[in-house]
Write a protein that holds these residues in place. Sequence first.
Motif, PDB file in Angstrom:
ATOM      1  N   ARG A  50       0.873  -1.165   0.000  1.00 13.13           N
ATOM      2  CA  ARG A  50       0.000   0.000   0.000  1.00 13.13           C
ATOM      3  C   ARG A  50       0.917   1.224   0.000  1.00 13.13           C
ATOM      4  O   ARG A  50       1.599   1.496   0.987  1.00 13.13           O
ATOM      5  N   SER A  55      -4.327   4.272   0.188  1.00 12.54           N
ATOM      6  CA  SER A  55      -4.316   3.807  -1.199  1.00 12.54           C
ATOM      7  C   SER A  55      -4.681   2.327  -1.282  1.00 12.54           C
ATOM      8  O   SER A  55      -4.669   1.608  -0.278  1.00 12.54           O
ATOM      9  N   ASP A  56      -5.008   1.881  -2.491  1.00 10.65           N
ATOM     10  CA  ASP A  56      -5.351   0.475  -2.688  1.00 10.65           C
ATOM     11  C   ASP A  56      -4.139  -0.418  -2.464  1.00 10.65           C
ATOM     12  O   ASP A  56      -2.987   0.008  -2.620  1.00 10.65           O
ATOM     13  N   GLU A  58      -1.797  -3.567  -3.616  1.00  7.57           N
ATOM     14  CA  GLU A  58      -1.377  -4.144  -4.884  1.00  7.57           C
ATOM     15  C   GLU A  58      -0.327  -5.220  -4.639  1.00  7.57           C
ATOM     16  O   GLU A  58       0.332  -5.241  -3.593  1.00  7.57           O
ATOM     17  N   THR A  76       1.293  -5.650 -13.118  1.00  7.18           N
ATOM     18  CA  THR A  76       0.326  -4.738 -13.730  1.00  7.18           C
ATOM     19  C   THR A  76      -0.898  -5.469 -14.290  1.00  7.18           C
ATOM     20  O   THR A  76      -1.993  -4.913 -14.314  1.00  7.18           O
ATOM     21  N   ASN A  79      -3.107  -6.129 -10.895  1.00  7.82           N
ATOM     22  CA  ASN A  79      -3.527  -5.018 -10.040  1.00  7.82           C
ATOM     23  C   ASN A  79      -4.596  -4.177 -10.730  1.00  7.82           C
ATOM     24  O   ASN A  79      -4.396  -3.685 -11.838  1.00  7.82           O
ATOM     25  N   GLN A  80      -5.740  -4.029 -10.058  1.00  9.02           N
ATOM     26  CA  GLN A  80      -6.858  -3.267 -10.593  1.00  9.02           C
ATOM     27  C   GLN A  80      -7.124  -2.055  -9.697  1.00  9.02           C
ATOM     28  O   GLN A  80      -6.293  -1.701  -8.876  1.00  9.02           O
ATOM     29  N   GLU A  81      -8.298  -1.447  -9.868  1.00  9.72           N
ATOM     30  CA  GLU A  81      -8.611  -0.260  -9.079  1.00  9.72           C
ATOM     31  C   GLU A  81      -8.876  -0.600  -7.621  1.00  9.72           C
ATOM     32  O   GLU A  81      -8.770   0.251  -6.760  1.00  9.72           O
ATOM     33  N   ASN A  82      -9.241  -1.846  -7.338  1.00  5.15           N
ATOM     34  CA  ASN A  82      -9.541  -2.250  -5.979  1.00  5.15           C
ATOM     35  C   ASN A  82      -8.326  -2.906  -5.338  1.00  5.15           C
ATOM     36  O   ASN A  82      -7.198  -2.696  -5.776  1.00  5.15           O
ATOM     37  N   ASN A  83      -8.539  -3.719  -4.316  1.00  2.07           N
ATOM     38  CA  ASN A  83      -7.431  -4.290  -3.556  1.00  2.07           C
ATOM     39  C   ASN A  83      -7.085  -5.703  -4.014  1.00  2.07           C
ATOM     40  O   ASN A  83      -7.971  -6.550  -4.191  1.00  2.07           O
ATOM     41  N   TYR A 103     -14.463  -7.165  -6.640  1.00  2.00           N
ATOM     42  CA  TYR A 103     -14.499  -7.447  -8.069  1.00  2.00           C
ATOM     43  C   TYR A 103     -15.961  -7.603  -8.511  1.00  2.00           C
ATOM     44  O   TYR A 103     -16.830  -7.963  -7.707  1.00  2.00           O
TER      45      TYR A 103
END
Length: 399
Positions: A50, A55-56, A58, A76, A79-83, A103
Amino acid sequence: MLVWLIPFLTLFEPNDSTSLVSADPVINAYRTQYFPQFLPNQQKMYFTVRKEMNSDEEIYYANWKEGHFETPLPITELNQENNEGTPTFSADGLYMIFSGCEYPNSFGGCDLYETKWIEGSWTKPKNLGFRVNSHDWEGQPHLSHDGTQLFFASDRPGGLGKRDLWLSEKDDMGQWKFPVNLGASINSPEDEQGPFLLGSKQRFIFSSNKKGGLGGLDFYQITYPIAQNKAKAITKINTDYHDAGITPSEQPEFYYISRRLNKPQQDLGIVRVYIPDSTFEEPKQSIVFEQIKFDDIEFETNVWQLDSIPESLRQLAIYLKQNPAKQVEIQGHTDEVGGAEKNQTLSEKRALSIKMYLMQNQIQADRIKTIGFGNTMPKIKNPTALERKQNRRIEIIVH
């Protein structure tokens, strides 16, 4: 919803029990980093990051090269917008299970997902499905070395406390079964997290904030297969803040764990600690075979597997290790319900299940003889329905 819901408290000074060896500044480059997983065959460490306080989360990895870690890099394609976080891997490192939160196809806040390394990248994550995931929180997965057992934390109904540790095993078709709770030897009314099966030491390691610890999450260990006795704290490495997430390192008797860093503007970090092999050894005790009572070995009707490992079998394994010249004969028996041929097979399987346990505890197969007697030698003749369980038994002879 975060992969590891831990509040950030004030920094602490490590106490005398801390075996802190080093905190690599290359790895600990962010606000928070934790739950390391070192892969010896790839010389890589994966971990959760984090970057800032809110922040999320990753998944990152760092290559171990020429005695140091290179700059960590994000995965990459995952890793998405969430956790995303707390990855675990198959022995070859080509199959990953991780925790993903919020998700579109999730059953609950955080679910467990699988992905494979194919042609230089990780495939699109696939939800492990309703057998493993629930409408509640699932996270912190850990795969056994052979890939047949999946341990994880969850706050689903049916547990003993807040977050419990659960186990899902693969069936004959390679599908994950519905998970079972690991029981009161491990779980408590508080939180249990960070499961790790240290197969080389026959130890199951996890963290808990239950009463009696030093503070926050502490590391605990228990023999594996899991015995009926309670897990014990690993006092050599516990501190008065959160200690969780463990993985062997590139060097024997050294491990990476996550704990509070004593630095401004940083929270959890990954440190390298020394844990001698003696930490995982059973206290020396002299077992006398004649004093072992096997009345706790009982089977349900038409069942040959044991739901849990009785204390008598644990003592038998210790006795055979202490007496390497001894050999053992395991006799399986059934009650009178069912046909003779079916009962014969069932009694043989019951004896073999005990043999497999002893072999898992490093007793050589050629020291173990098994034989099934079916229902031909009942302990109680003409038993009542309640007494039949005494005929569904194992008898053991040592010579």
